[in-house]
Design a protein around this motif. Sequence first.
Motif, PDB file in Angstrom:
ATOM      1  N   ALA A   1       0.836  -1.208   0.000  1.00 21.51           N
ATOM      2  CA  ALA A   1       0.000   0.000   0.000  1.00 21.51           C
ATOM      3  C   ALA A   1       0.868   1.255   0.000  1.00 21.51           C
ATOM      4  O   ALA A   1       0.596   2.221  -0.727  1.00 21.51           O
ATOM      5  CB  ALA A   1      -0.928  -0.007   1.210  1.00 21.51           C
ATOM      6  N   GLU A   2       1.920   1.256   0.811  1.00 26.56           N
ATOM      7  CA  GLU A   2       2.832   2.398   0.851  1.00 26.56           C
ATOM      8  C   GLU A   2       3.521   2.581  -0.497  1.00 26.56           C
ATOM      9  O   GLU A   2       3.668   3.706  -0.992  1.00 26.56           O
ATOM     10  CB  GLU A   2       3.874   2.196   1.951  1.00 26.56           C
ATOM     11  CG  GLU A   2       4.815   3.384   2.126  1.00 26.56           C
ATOM     12  CD  GLU A   2       5.877   3.146   3.177  1.00 26.56           C
ATOM     13  OE1 GLU A   2       6.641   4.080   3.453  1.00 26.56           O
ATOM     14  OE2 GLU A   2       5.962   2.017   3.705  1.00 26.56           O
ATOM     15  N   ALA A   3       3.939   1.469  -1.117  1.00 25.95           N
ATOM     16  CA  ALA A   3       4.614   1.536  -2.415  1.00 25.95           C
ATOM     17  C   ALA A   3       3.695   2.122  -3.479  1.00 25.95           C
ATOM     18  O   ALA A   3       4.114   2.948  -4.295  1.00 25.95           O
ATOM     19  CB  ALA A   3       5.090   0.144  -2.826  1.00 25.95           C
ATOM     20  N   ALA A   4       2.434   1.693  -3.485  1.00 22.71           N
ATOM     21  CA  ALA A   4       1.484   2.195  -4.484  1.00 22.71           C
ATOM     22  C   ALA A   4       1.242   3.691  -4.319  1.00 22.71           C
ATOM     23  O   ALA A   4       1.168   4.438  -5.306  1.00 22.71           O
ATOM     24  CB  ALA A   4       0.169   1.430  -4.372  1.00 22.71           C
ATOM     25  N   LYS A   5       1.137   4.157  -3.081  1.00 24.39           N
ATOM     26  CA  LYS A   5       0.947   5.588  -2.835  1.00 24.39           C
ATOM     27  C   LYS A   5       2.172   6.385  -3.282  1.00 24.39           C
ATOM     28  O   LYS A   5       2.058   7.458  -3.881  1.00 24.39           O
ATOM     29  CB  LYS A   5       0.674   5.834  -1.358  1.00 24.39           C
ATOM     30  CG  LYS A   5      -0.692   5.367  -0.893  1.00 24.39           C
ATOM     31  CD  LYS A   5      -0.886   5.641   0.594  1.00 24.39           C
ATOM     32  CE  LYS A   5      -2.252   5.180   1.068  1.00 24.39           C
ATOM     33  NZ  LYS A   5      -2.438   5.405   2.522  1.00 24.39           N
ATOM     34  N   LEU A   6       3.347   5.848  -2.985  1.00 21.04           N
ATOM     35  CA  LEU A   6       4.577   6.536  -3.377  1.00 21.04           C
ATOM     36  C   LEU A   6       4.707   6.618  -4.895  1.00 21.04           C
ATOM     37  O   LEU A   6       5.147   7.636  -5.432  1.00 21.04           O
ATOM     38  CB  LEU A   6       5.795   5.822  -2.791  1.00 21.04           C
ATOM     39  CG  LEU A   6       6.089   6.081  -1.315  1.00 21.04           C
ATOM     40  CD1 LEU A   6       7.181   5.150  -0.825  1.00 21.04           C
ATOM     41  CD2 LEU A   6       6.490   7.529  -1.087  1.00 21.04           C
ATOM     42  N   LEU A   7       4.339   5.551  -5.587  1.00 22.27           N
ATOM     43  CA  LEU A   7       4.448   5.547  -7.044  1.00 22.27           C
ATOM     44  C   LEU A   7       3.577   6.648  -7.649  1.00 22.27           C
ATOM     45  O   LEU A   7       3.997   7.333  -8.591  1.00 22.27           O
ATOM     46  CB  LEU A   7       4.032   4.186  -7.594  1.00 22.27           C
ATOM     47  CG  LEU A   7       4.176   4.023  -9.117  1.00 22.27           C
ATOM     48  CD1 LEU A   7       5.643   4.022  -9.513  1.00 22.27           C
ATOM     49  CD2 LEU A   7       3.503   2.741  -9.583  1.00 22.27           C
ATOM     50  N   ARG A   8       2.394   6.835  -7.102  1.00 21.27           N
ATOM     51  CA  ARG A   8       1.490   7.866  -7.632  1.00 21.27           C
ATOM     52  C   ARG A   8       1.920   9.268  -7.235  1.00 21.27           C
ATOM     53  O   ARG A   8       1.836  10.199  -8.049  1.00 21.27           O
ATOM     54  CB  ARG A   8       0.062   7.610  -7.143  1.00 21.27           C
ATOM     55  CG  ARG A   8      -0.587   6.372  -7.752  1.00 21.27           C
ATOM     56  CD  ARG A   8      -2.006   6.184  -7.242  1.00 21.27           C
ATOM     57  NE  ARG A   8      -2.650   5.031  -7.847  1.00 21.27           N
ATOM     58  CZ  ARG A   8      -3.256   5.047  -9.025  1.00 21.27           C
ATOM     59  NH1 ARG A   8      -3.309   6.172  -9.724  1.00 21.27           N
ATOM     60  NH2 ARG A   8      -3.818   3.958  -9.509  1.00 21.27           N
ATOM     61  N   SER A   9       2.351   9.432  -5.994  1.00 24.46           N
ATOM     62  CA  SER A   9       2.643  10.781  -5.493  1.00 24.46           C
ATOM     63  C   SER A   9       4.072  11.231  -5.772  1.00 24.46           C
ATOM     64  O   SER A   9       4.380  12.409  -5.618  1.00 24.46           O
ATOM     65  CB  SER A   9       2.368  10.847  -3.984  1.00 24.46           C
ATOM     66  OG  SER A   9       3.194   9.926  -3.276  1.00 24.46           O
ATOM     67  N   HIS A  10       4.943  10.302  -6.172  1.00 20.78           N
ATOM     68  CA  HIS A  10       6.346  10.647  -6.437  1.00 20.78           C
ATOM     69  C   HIS A  10       6.678  10.314  -7.889  1.00 20.78           C
ATOM     70  O   HIS A  10       7.571   9.522  -8.192  1.00 20.78           O
ATOM     71  CB  HIS A  10       7.265   9.892  -5.488  1.00 20.78           C
ATOM     72  CG  HIS A  10       7.119  10.292  -4.056  1.00 20.78           C
ATOM     73  ND1 HIS A  10       5.957  10.086  -3.343  1.00 20.78           N
ATOM     74  CD2 HIS A  10       7.979  10.898  -3.203  1.00 20.78           C
ATOM     75  CE1 HIS A  10       6.107  10.549  -2.117  1.00 20.78           C
ATOM     76  NE2 HIS A  10       7.329  11.042  -2.004  1.00 20.78           N
ATOM     77  N   ALA A  11       5.915  10.913  -8.784  1.00 22.05           N
ATOM     78  CA  ALA A  11       6.091  10.668 -10.218  1.00 22.05           C
ATOM     79  C   ALA A  11       6.591  11.927 -10.907  1.00 22.05           C
ATOM     80  O   ALA A  11       6.331  13.038 -10.460  1.00 22.05           O
ATOM     81  CB  ALA A  11       4.768  10.210 -10.838  1.00 22.05           C
ATOM     82  N   GLY A  12       7.309  11.743 -12.003  1.00 21.79           N
ATOM     83  CA  GLY A  12       7.828  12.883 -12.748  1.00 21.79           C
ATOM     84  C   GLY A  12       9.305  13.095 -12.490  1.00 21.79           C
ATOM     85  O   GLY A  12       9.939  12.398 -11.689  1.00 21.79           O
ATOM     86  N   SER A  13       9.856  14.083 -13.160  1.00 15.26           N
ATOM     87  CA  SER A  13      11.300  14.322 -13.091  1.00 15.26           C
ATOM     88  C   SER A  13      11.683  15.115 -11.856  1.00 15.26           C
ATOM     89  O   SER A  13      10.881  15.846 -11.275  1.00 15.26           O
ATOM     90  CB  SER A  13      11.767  15.061 -14.344  1.00 15.26           C
ATOM     91  OG  SER A  13      11.050  16.284 -14.492  1.00 15.26           O
ATOM     92  N   LEU A  14      12.927  14.961 -11.443  1.00 17.34           N
ATOM     93  CA  LEU A  14      13.449  15.655 -10.270  1.00 17.34           C
ATOM     94  C   LEU A  14      13.399  17.166 -10.483  1.00 17.34           C
ATOM     95  O   LEU A  14      13.792  17.672 -11.537  1.00 17.34           O
ATOM     96  CB  LEU A  14      14.885  15.212 -10.008  1.00 17.34           C
ATOM     97  CG  LEU A  14      15.554  15.799  -8.763  1.00 17.34           C
ATOM     98  CD1 LEU A  14      14.864  15.288  -7.493  1.00 17.34           C
ATOM     99  CD2 LEU A  14      17.039  15.445  -8.740  1.00 17.34           C
ATOM    100  N   PHE A  15      12.897  17.867  -9.478  1.00 18.58           N
ATOM    101  CA  PHE A  15      12.762  19.326  -9.503  1.00 18.58           C
ATOM    102  C   PHE A  15      11.924  19.814 -10.684  1.00 18.58           C
ATOM    103  O   PHE A  15      12.114  20.924 -11.180  1.00 18.58           O
ATOM    104  CB  PHE A  15      14.123  20.028  -9.496  1.00 18.58           C
ATOM    105  CG  PHE A  15      14.968  19.701  -8.294  1.00 18.58           C
ATOM    106  CD1 PHE A  15      14.482  19.922  -7.022  1.00 18.58           C
ATOM    107  CD2 PHE A  15      16.233  19.158  -8.439  1.00 18.58           C
ATOM    108  CE1 PHE A  15      15.243  19.609  -5.900  1.00 18.58           C
ATOM    109  CE2 PHE A  15      17.001  18.834  -7.329  1.00 18.58           C
ATOM    110  CZ  PHE A  15      16.507  19.067  -6.051  1.00 18.58           C
ATOM    111  N   GLY A  16      11.003  18.951 -11.135  1.00 16.01           N
ATOM    112  CA  GLY A  16      10.130  19.344 -12.225  1.00 16.01           C
ATOM    113  C   GLY A  16      10.872  19.609 -13.518  1.00 16.01           C
ATOM    114  O   GLY A  16      10.376  20.335 -14.387  1.00 16.01           O
TER     115      GLY A  16
END
Length: 379
Positions: free
Chosen positions: A255-270
């Motif tokens: 569950a923690e991994a799935a949340k992290l995958l969604r909320s920590h997506a995209g390139s570093l520093f935008g």
Amino acid sequence: MLRVMIVEDEQPILDLMERLVGEHPLLQVAGSFASPLAALDRHEELKPDAVFLDVEMPKMGGIQLAEKLKAQNEELQIVFTTAYPDYAVEAFRVHAADYLLKPVTSEELERVAARLLKLHVMRSGHRPVIAVDKEPIARCIGTFETRGANGSLINWPTRKTEELFAYMLAYPNRLVGQWQLADLLWPDLDEDRALHNVHNSVYRMKKALKDAGVSMDLSHSNEGYRLQISPDFSDLERFRDFMNRTSEIDMRNAAEAAKLLRSHAGSLFGGKDYSWSAGLAAEIAAQQAGLARMLTAYYRRIGERSAAKETLRVYLQHAPLDEEMTGELLRHYAEDGEIGSFRTIYEQYVRRLEAELNVAPAEEIRKLAAAFIRKSTET
């Protein structure tokens, strides 16, 4: 990951302990002190899980300091470091978790770290986990924004001030040389002017954060600066913390991994074009792919094919040219006979490759598409 406070009055040994602890995947330096009185004063604020104490120190010895720290937090794990083995009996009088003889080696620290984690798990009943629902102060993945105590965005006085904060967030809990910052951020200026800009930008950074109600532990020495932060201060540290303590996804951390995958997506520093961040951005991108890969493998093991496909789709929204993960999603669709979804993803992938890279898909993916589409047409 366990937060560790280090107290050692000899600076070379303190530097060595900081390096050894900072490099260990199970440990994080919560604070380091040459003065036992300063350590005692900051202990309740830093809230470490364990403390490495030198036994012989001026003004207050390690045994006495351990007793005072234990009075504040009886769950605190104490590890003594000393050159004299005769202190062992006295050390265990204050229920020390372990005892290390100097010079401390990485092998000995590995042994102690494993013991500390085992004791922590026995007491708490579970591994330490960062609350992913809590909004971090700084977001560094997919964007770059910092919010104050009232939730409003911090407006940095200059772009270099923002970039300086980004660098400190990228490399926290370690000493960053002031000349290193000068060379990175102002490579075209002469040394004196560049160093002046470093000091000025650090002042502006601290003021902007203070005005926004954000407390931070930024120490300064003749060598440079050190920003001490906890894993929940930024999404970058939260992501690193999870990846450092995770080698496989299972029912305990899925569950923690799935949340992290969604909320920590995209390139570093935008995707901000900082000259020094390219290598770190590539490292984070590789870890994002690794997280998606582990989570997909877990869902496949337990027979949750829909969740596996959704995981791949979520990842590919931000990395649409990833050949391996695109191929994995296409194979899932082919195995499940989903010709419509297969065609959509494959055609989008072909168009993106042609538009952005002017290349065709890899031969393996082309063969998979040809075989599956032909089979679907025949049936």
